[in-house]
Design a protein around this motif. Structure first.
Motif, PDB file in Angstrom:
ATOM      1  N   GLY B 100       0.825  -1.209   0.000  1.00  0.00           N
ATOM      2  CA  GLY B 100       0.000   0.000   0.000  1.00  0.00           C
ATOM      3  C   GLY B 100       0.861   1.262   0.000  1.00  0.00           C
ATOM      4  O   GLY B 100       0.564   2.215  -0.716  1.00  0.00           O
ATOM      5  N   GLU B 101       1.927   1.223   0.775  1.00  0.00           N
ATOM      6  CA  GLU B 101       2.782   2.419   0.896  1.00  0.00           C
ATOM      7  C   GLU B 101       3.531   2.740  -0.392  1.00  0.00           C
ATOM      8  O   GLU B 101       3.777   3.904  -0.696  1.00  0.00           O
ATOM      9  N   ILE B 102       3.926   1.716  -1.129  1.00  0.00           N
ATOM     10  CA  ILE B 102       4.695   1.998  -2.353  1.00  0.00           C
ATOM     11  C   ILE B 102       3.787   2.180  -3.576  1.00  0.00           C
ATOM     12  O   ILE B 102       4.276   2.394  -4.678  1.00  0.00           O
ATOM     13  N   GLY B 103       2.488   2.049  -3.386  1.00  0.00           N
ATOM     14  CA  GLY B 103       1.563   2.377  -4.471  1.00  0.00           C
ATOM     15  C   GLY B 103       1.030   1.207  -5.271  1.00  0.00           C
ATOM     16  O   GLY B 103       0.340   1.405  -6.268  1.00  0.00           O
ATOM     17  N   LEU B 104       1.342  -0.011  -4.854  1.00  0.00           N
ATOM     18  CA  LEU B 104       0.795  -1.168  -5.575  1.00  0.00           C
ATOM     19  C   LEU B 104      -0.681  -1.387  -5.242  1.00  0.00           C
ATOM     20  O   LEU B 104      -1.405  -2.010  -5.997  1.00  0.00           O
ATOM     21  N   PHE B 105      -1.084  -0.908  -4.060  1.00  0.00           N
ATOM     22  CA  PHE B 105      -2.488  -0.973  -3.641  1.00  0.00           C
ATOM     23  C   PHE B 105      -2.865   0.384  -3.059  1.00  0.00           C
ATOM     24  O   PHE B 105      -1.977   1.144  -2.659  1.00  0.00           O
ATOM     25  N   PRO B 106      -4.165   0.691  -3.007  1.00  0.00           N
ATOM     26  CA  PRO B 106      -4.567   1.986  -2.449  1.00  0.00           C
ATOM     27  C   PRO B 106      -4.086   2.139  -1.003  1.00  0.00           C
ATOM     28  O   PRO B 106      -4.185   1.202  -0.207  1.00  0.00           O
ATOM     29  N   PHE B 107      -3.553   3.327  -0.703  1.00  0.00           N
ATOM     30  CA  PHE B 107      -3.083   3.620   0.654  1.00  0.00           C
ATOM     31  C   PHE B 107      -4.178   4.363   1.410  1.00  0.00           C
ATOM     32  O   PHE B 107      -4.750   5.319   0.887  1.00  0.00           O
ATOM     33  N   ASN B 108      -4.458   3.896   2.628  1.00  0.00           N
ATOM     34  CA  ASN B 108      -5.485   4.543   3.434  1.00  0.00           C
ATOM     35  C   ASN B 108      -4.853   5.658   4.279  1.00  0.00           C
ATOM     36  O   ASN B 108      -4.108   5.362   5.223  1.00  0.00           O
ATOM     37  N   PRO B 109      -5.135   6.920   3.954  1.00  0.00           N
ATOM     38  CA  PRO B 109      -4.494   8.012   4.711  1.00  0.00           C
ATOM     39  C   PRO B 109      -5.116   8.244   6.089  1.00  0.00           C
ATOM     40  O   PRO B 109      -4.548   8.952   6.902  1.00  0.00           O
ATOM     41  N   GLN B 110      -6.300   7.642   6.327  1.00  0.00           N
ATOM     42  CA  GLN B 110      -6.968   7.818   7.620  1.00  0.00           C
ATOM     43  C   GLN B 110      -6.170   7.105   8.724  1.00  0.00           C
ATOM     44  O   GLN B 110      -5.575   6.055   8.476  1.00  0.00           O
ATOM     45  N   PRO B 111      -6.198   7.696   9.944  1.00  0.00           N
ATOM     46  CA  PRO B 111      -5.530   7.011  11.060  1.00  0.00           C
ATOM     47  C   PRO B 111      -6.183   5.661  11.352  1.00  0.00           C
ATOM     48  O   PRO B 111      -7.409   5.551  11.321  1.00  0.00           O
ATOM     49  N   LYS B 112      -5.346   4.667  11.624  1.00  0.00           N
ATOM     50  CA  LYS B 112      -5.871   3.315  11.857  1.00  0.00           C
ATOM     51  C   LYS B 112      -5.936   3.034  13.353  1.00  0.00           C
ATOM     52  O   LYS B 112      -5.066   3.486  14.109  1.00  0.00           O
ATOM     53  N   PRO B 113      -6.952   2.262  13.787  1.00  0.00           N
ATOM     54  CA  PRO B 113      -7.080   1.988  15.233  1.00  0.00           C
ATOM     55  C   PRO B 113      -5.944   1.088  15.729  1.00  0.00           C
ATOM     56  O   PRO B 113      -5.587   0.113  15.057  1.00  0.00           O
ATOM     57  N   ASN B 114      -5.392   1.472  16.869  1.00  0.00           N
ATOM     58  CA  ASN B 114      -4.349   0.634  17.459  1.00  0.00           C
ATOM     59  C   ASN B 114      -4.973  -0.603  18.089  1.00  0.00           C
ATOM     60  O   ASN B 114      -6.002  -0.511  18.754  1.00  0.00           O
ATOM     61  N   PRO B 115      -4.356  -1.754  17.906  1.00  0.00           N
ATOM     62  CA  PRO B 115      -4.888  -2.961  18.557  1.00  0.00           C
ATOM     63  C   PRO B 115      -4.578  -2.929  20.050  1.00  0.00           C
ATOM     64  O   PRO B 115      -3.634  -2.250  20.469  1.00  0.00           O
ATOM     65  N   PRO B 116      -5.375  -3.639  20.847  1.00  0.00           N
ATOM     66  CA  PRO B 116      -5.044  -3.742  22.269  1.00  0.00           C
ATOM     67  C   PRO B 116      -3.631  -4.320  22.440  1.00  0.00           C
ATOM     68  O   PRO B 116      -3.268  -5.270  21.750  1.00  0.00           O
ATOM     69  N   GLY B 117      -2.864  -3.715  23.314  1.00  0.00           N
ATOM     70  CA  GLY B 117      -1.491  -4.198  23.552  1.00  0.00           C
ATOM     71  C   GLY B 117      -0.519  -3.769  22.472  1.00  0.00           C
ATOM     72  O   GLY B 117       0.458  -4.484  22.199  1.00  0.00           O
ATOM     73  N   VAL B 118      -0.763  -2.613  21.852  1.00  0.00           N
ATOM     74  CA  VAL B 118       0.085  -2.183  20.733  1.00  0.00           C
ATOM     75  C   VAL B 118       1.542  -1.978  21.156  1.00  0.00           C
ATOM     76  O   VAL B 118       2.475  -2.194  20.363  1.00  0.00           O
ATOM     77  N   LYS B 119       1.745  -1.582  22.427  1.00  0.00           N
ATOM     78  CA  LYS B 119       3.120  -1.380  22.916  1.00  0.00           C
ATOM     79  C   LYS B 119       3.919  -2.676  22.820  1.00  0.00           C
ATOM     80  O   LYS B 119       5.078  -2.687  22.442  1.00  0.00           O
ATOM     81  N   TRP B 120       3.261  -3.768  23.198  1.00  0.00           N
ATOM     82  CA  TRP B 120       3.939  -5.066  23.153  1.00  0.00           C
ATOM     83  C   TRP B 120       4.112  -5.538  21.717  1.00  0.00           C
ATOM     84  O   TRP B 120       5.143  -6.122  21.367  1.00  0.00           O
ATOM     85  N   ILE B 121       3.093  -5.275  20.926  1.00  0.00           N
ATOM     86  CA  ILE B 121       3.143  -5.742  19.527  1.00  0.00           C
ATOM     87  C   ILE B 121       4.284  -5.042  18.784  1.00  0.00           C
ATOM     88  O   ILE B 121       4.994  -5.645  17.977  1.00  0.00           O
ATOM     89  N   ASN B 122       4.484  -3.752  19.080  1.00  0.00           N
ATOM     90  CA  ASN B 122       5.548  -3.003  18.409  1.00  0.00           C
ATOM     91  C   ASN B 122       6.935  -3.533  18.744  1.00  0.00           C
ATOM     92  O   ASN B 122       7.882  -3.323  17.987  1.00  0.00           O
ATOM     93  N   ARG B 123       7.049  -4.219  19.874  1.00  0.00           N
ATOM     94  CA  ARG B 123       8.360  -4.745  20.279  1.00  0.00           C
ATOM     95  C   ARG B 123       8.714  -6.024  19.517  1.00  0.00           C
ATOM     96  O   ARG B 123       9.870  -6.432  19.490  1.00  0.00           O
ATOM     97  N   ILE B 124       7.674  -6.665  18.962  1.00  0.00           N
ATOM     98  CA  ILE B 124       7.910  -7.922  18.222  1.00  0.00           C
ATOM     99  C   ILE B 124       7.916  -7.613  16.731  1.00  0.00           C
ATOM    100  O   ILE B 124       7.053  -6.873  16.247  1.00  0.00           O
TER     101      ILE B 124
END
Lengths: 174, 129
Positions: B100-124
């Protein structure tokens, strides 16, 4: 008693899809001509699906059929992967004479545009790729920007133009 | 003559009926569910973002695990195929975000909801095969 057929078929399905993604890229990158692997994959798919109803049990028959159908899909994907390479959406393998001809014709790229971490913002990575025809207005099978029924004619025109360009370069090299 | 042909046809149909077409049905189901996988991976990444991958992975594993408790082998196999497809989809979310970011698919400019436990998910590091 636990039913383990589901776990077995899940394992087979996962490995089949994995092969479908990773193996297809490898096969396309290492084949001078793409139709022999496509035919081989198609025949393997047919054979497995013909055998599946005769298998002694559902675990074996189901596995054969799942692998068979994914191999059929892979045969189609080998064809599509060729165009991903031509359009610069997947890396070309310069040691492959077919890919070398694409590169010599100014098509494709050797780096992988997908090999990056998501940034959360649009990146103009594809613009680095030379002559990315579908992205500059010529829709095709591998480009999501295609629209309507016109896509088929325009795709065929684009493919014909690219192939003649590649053939010209190959002739000059010979 | 015609009776012989009819008998042969009857015997052929009987033989076809005695085959296990459930196996081929599983293959068809796999084909369909993999095709559906392409669809939902695009949609989930577009609307929710790739950080939801652990939940998709969990859902897939749950489906596979639940197949163990199903008595019928056919239904267990269907659950297994669906689970494996969802597990694979979870590993595809990150690559879809890049597409999506490089333009092969439509990029959604709207903010996306963070999943529960996003702090932990970002570490993995998100899995990608």
């Amino acid at each position: 008693m636990l039913q383990l057929v589901g776990v077995w078929i899940a394992l087979v399905t996962f490995v089949s899809i994995w092969w479908g993604h990773v193996g297809v890229r490898w096969v396309e990158a290492h084949s001078r001509v793409i139709w022999p692997p496509m035919v081989a994959l198609g025949l393997a798919a047919l054979t497995l699906n013909l055998y599946a109803p005769f298998a002694p049990n559902l675990a074996i028959g189901g596995a054969c059929s799942v692998v068979g159908f994914t191999l059929f899909w892979d045969a189609v994907e080998v064809y599509r992967q060729q165009w991903r390479v031509i359009h610069g959406h997947a890396p070309a393998h310069p040691a492959n004479p077919r890919h070398a001809a694409y590169l010599a014709a100014g098509l494709g790229r050797t780096d992988d545009p997908l090999k990056r971490e998501p940034q959360g913002v649009p990146v103009d990575a594809l613009h680095i790729a030379p002559l990315c025809n579908p992205c500059t207005g010529t829709p095709c099978l591998v480009c999501p920007r295609r629209k309507g029924n016109q896509k088929i004619t325009r795709r065929q025109e684009a493919h014909a133009a690219i192939m003649s360009q590649v053939a010209q370069v190959a002739e000059v090299e010979q | 003559m015609s009776l012989t042909i009819l008998n042969n046809l009857q015997s052929t149909i009987f033989n076809l009926q005695s085959l296990d077409w459930g196996a081929v049905a599983l293959g068809f189901f796999a084909l369909g569910i993999i095709g559906f996988g392409f669809f939902w991976v695009i949609r989930v990444e577009y609307h929710l973002g790739y950080l939801w991958w652990p939940y998709m992975l969990g859902l897939g594993i749950l489906l596979i695990a639940s197949s163990v408790l199903v008595g019928d082998a056919g239904y267990a196999a269907l659950l297994g195929i669906a689970g494996a497809s969802v597990v694979w989809g979870a590993t595809e979310l990150k690559e879809q975000a890049v597409r999506g970011e490089i333009g092969l698919f439509p990029f959604n400019p709207q903010p996306k909801p963070n999943p529960p436990g996003v702090k932990w998910i970002n570490r993995i590091k998100a899995p990608h095969l």
